[in-house]
Scaffold this motif. Sequence first.
Motif, PDB file in Angstrom:
ATOM      1  N   VAL A  18      41.451  37.171  34.012  1.00 46.30           N
ATOM      2  CA  VAL A  18      42.476  36.604  33.288  1.00 46.30           C
ATOM      3  C   VAL A  18      43.847  36.554  33.532  1.00 46.30           C
ATOM      4  N   SER A  19      44.520  35.594  34.048  1.00 47.46           N
ATOM      5  CA  SER A  19      45.922  35.245  34.093  1.00 47.46           C
ATOM      6  C   SER A  19      46.546  34.378  33.285  1.00 47.46           C
ATOM      7  N   SER A  20      47.789  34.756  32.942  1.00 53.09           N
ATOM      8  CA  SER A  20      48.479  33.700  32.291  1.00 53.09           C
ATOM      9  C   SER A  20      49.763  34.448  31.985  1.00 53.09           C
ATOM     10  N   THR A  21      50.636  33.809  31.242  1.00 48.77           N
ATOM     11  CA  THR A  21      51.810  34.358  30.664  1.00 48.77           C
ATOM     12  C   THR A  21      51.594  35.588  29.729  1.00 48.77           C
ATOM     13  N   LEU A  22      52.243  36.462  29.314  1.00 46.92           N
ATOM     14  CA  LEU A  22      51.772  37.577  28.559  1.00 46.92           C
ATOM     15  C   LEU A  22      52.167  37.563  27.301  1.00 46.92           C
ATOM     16  N   GLN A  23      53.189  36.791  26.985  1.00 52.05           N
ATOM     17  CA  GLN A  23      53.757  36.656  25.502  1.00 52.05           C
ATOM     18  C   GLN A  23      53.554  35.388  24.910  1.00 52.05           C
ATOM     19  N   GLU A  24      53.563  34.296  25.622  1.00 50.49           N
ATOM     20  CA  GLU A  24      53.568  32.875  24.894  1.00 50.49           C
ATOM     21  C   GLU A  24      51.867  32.732  24.747  1.00 50.49           C
ATOM     22  N   LEU A  25      50.959  33.198  25.425  1.00 49.88           N
ATOM     23  CA  LEU A  25      49.744  32.913  25.092  1.00 49.88           C
ATOM     24  C   LEU A  25      48.838  34.140  24.793  1.00 49.88           C
ATOM     25  N   ALA A  26      49.560  35.120  24.181  1.00 53.40           N
ATOM     26  CA  ALA A  26      48.775  36.474  23.802  1.00 53.40           C
ATOM     27  C   ALA A  26      47.545  36.028  22.842  1.00 53.40           C
ATOM     28  N   ALA A  27      47.620  35.225  21.960  1.00 50.19           N
ATOM     29  CA  ALA A  27      46.372  35.117  21.129  1.00 50.19           C
ATOM     30  C   ALA A  27      45.264  34.193  21.804  1.00 50.19           C
ATOM     31  N   VAL A  32      40.099  34.963  24.889  1.00 48.25           N
ATOM     32  CA  VAL A  32      39.381  34.822  26.153  1.00 48.25           C
ATOM     33  C   VAL A  32      38.958  36.435  26.511  1.00 48.25           C
ATOM     34  N   ARG A  33      39.524  37.158  26.414  1.00 52.25           N
ATOM     35  CA  ARG A  33      38.929  38.491  26.629  1.00 52.25           C
ATOM     36  C   ARG A  33      37.749  39.046  25.798  1.00 52.25           C
ATOM     37  N   ASP A  34      37.997  38.728  24.520  1.00 48.00           N
ATOM     38  CA  ASP A  34      36.754  38.770  23.428  1.00 48.00           C
ATOM     39  C   ASP A  34      35.451  37.814  23.980  1.00 48.00           C
ATOM     40  N   ALA A  35      35.796  36.664  24.370  1.00 48.99           N
ATOM     41  CA  ALA A  35      34.495  35.895  24.733  1.00 48.99           C
ATOM     42  C   ALA A  35      34.021  36.431  25.926  1.00 48.99           C
ATOM     43  N   VAL A  36      34.735  36.929  26.807  1.00 51.60           N
ATOM     44  CA  VAL A  36      34.295  37.166  28.202  1.00 51.60           C
ATOM     45  C   VAL A  36      33.351  38.471  27.796  1.00 51.60           C
ATOM     46  N   THR A  37      33.818  39.431  26.826  1.00 50.68           N
ATOM     47  CA  THR A  37      33.217  40.655  26.630  1.00 50.68           C
ATOM     48  C   THR A  37      31.734  40.169  25.933  1.00 50.68           C
ATOM     49  N   ARG A  38      31.933  39.203  25.046  1.00 48.44           N
ATOM     50  CA  ARG A  38      30.724  38.875  24.265  1.00 48.44           C
ATOM     51  C   ARG A  38      29.667  38.525  25.205  1.00 48.44           C
ATOM     52  N   LEU A  39      30.055  37.677  26.278  1.00 44.89           N
ATOM     53  CA  LEU A  39      29.330  37.341  27.443  1.00 44.89           C
ATOM     54  C   LEU A  39      28.544  38.387  28.308  1.00 44.89           C
ATOM     55  N   ARG A  40      28.904  39.723  27.887  1.00 38.09           N
ATOM     56  CA  ARG A  40      28.633  40.927  28.881  1.00 38.09           C
ATOM     57  C   ARG A  40      29.229  40.667  30.324  1.00 38.09           C
ATOM     58  N   LEU A  41      30.412  40.331  30.371  1.00 39.49           N
ATOM     59  CA  LEU A  41      30.961  40.177  31.709  1.00 39.49           C
ATOM     60  C   LEU A  41      32.041  41.090  31.418  1.00 39.49           C
ATOM     61  N   VAL A  42      32.931  41.466  32.509  1.00 36.99           N
ATOM     62  CA  VAL A  42      33.894  42.297  32.468  1.00 36.99           C
ATOM     63  C   VAL A  42      35.379  41.591  32.691  1.00 36.99           C
ATOM     64  N   PRO A  43      36.172  41.613  31.533  1.00 34.83           N
ATOM     65  CA  PRO A  43      37.400  41.059  31.473  1.00 34.83           C
ATOM     66  C   PRO A  43      38.339  41.955  32.371  1.00 34.83           C
ATOM     67  N   VAL A  44      39.134  41.346  33.444  1.00 34.98           N
ATOM     68  CA  VAL A  44      40.058  41.909  33.950  1.00 34.98           C
ATOM     69  C   VAL A  44      41.392  41.221  33.731  1.00 34.98           C
ATOM     70  N   MET A  45      42.218  42.040  33.064  1.00 30.16           N
ATOM     71  CA  MET A  45      43.488  41.371  32.506  1.00 30.16           C
ATOM     72  C   MET A  45      44.674  41.476  33.648  1.00 30.16           C
TER      73      MET A  45
END
Length: 61
Positions: A18-27, A32-45
């Motif tokens: 997961v790549s993006s600006t850290l401040q502007e798109l924090a929510a 995305v992190r939550d959705a990836v985790t729910r899919l039982r995948l591993v988010p790498v921020m």
Amino acid sequence: MAETDVIRTPDQRLRVFVSSTLQELAAERQAVRDAVTRLRLVPVMFELGARPHPPRQVYRS
């Protein structure tokens, strides 16, 4: 993409970079992190790095 191009964790789950600006798109990044985790995948921020694989290999996978 060939199966050999996929980078997996030791337990064989796919990693999602997961790549993006850290401040502007924090929510959005958290959603995305939550959705990836729910899919039982591993988010790498982005801010945590994608080691031990080189960035180019992670981006392409």
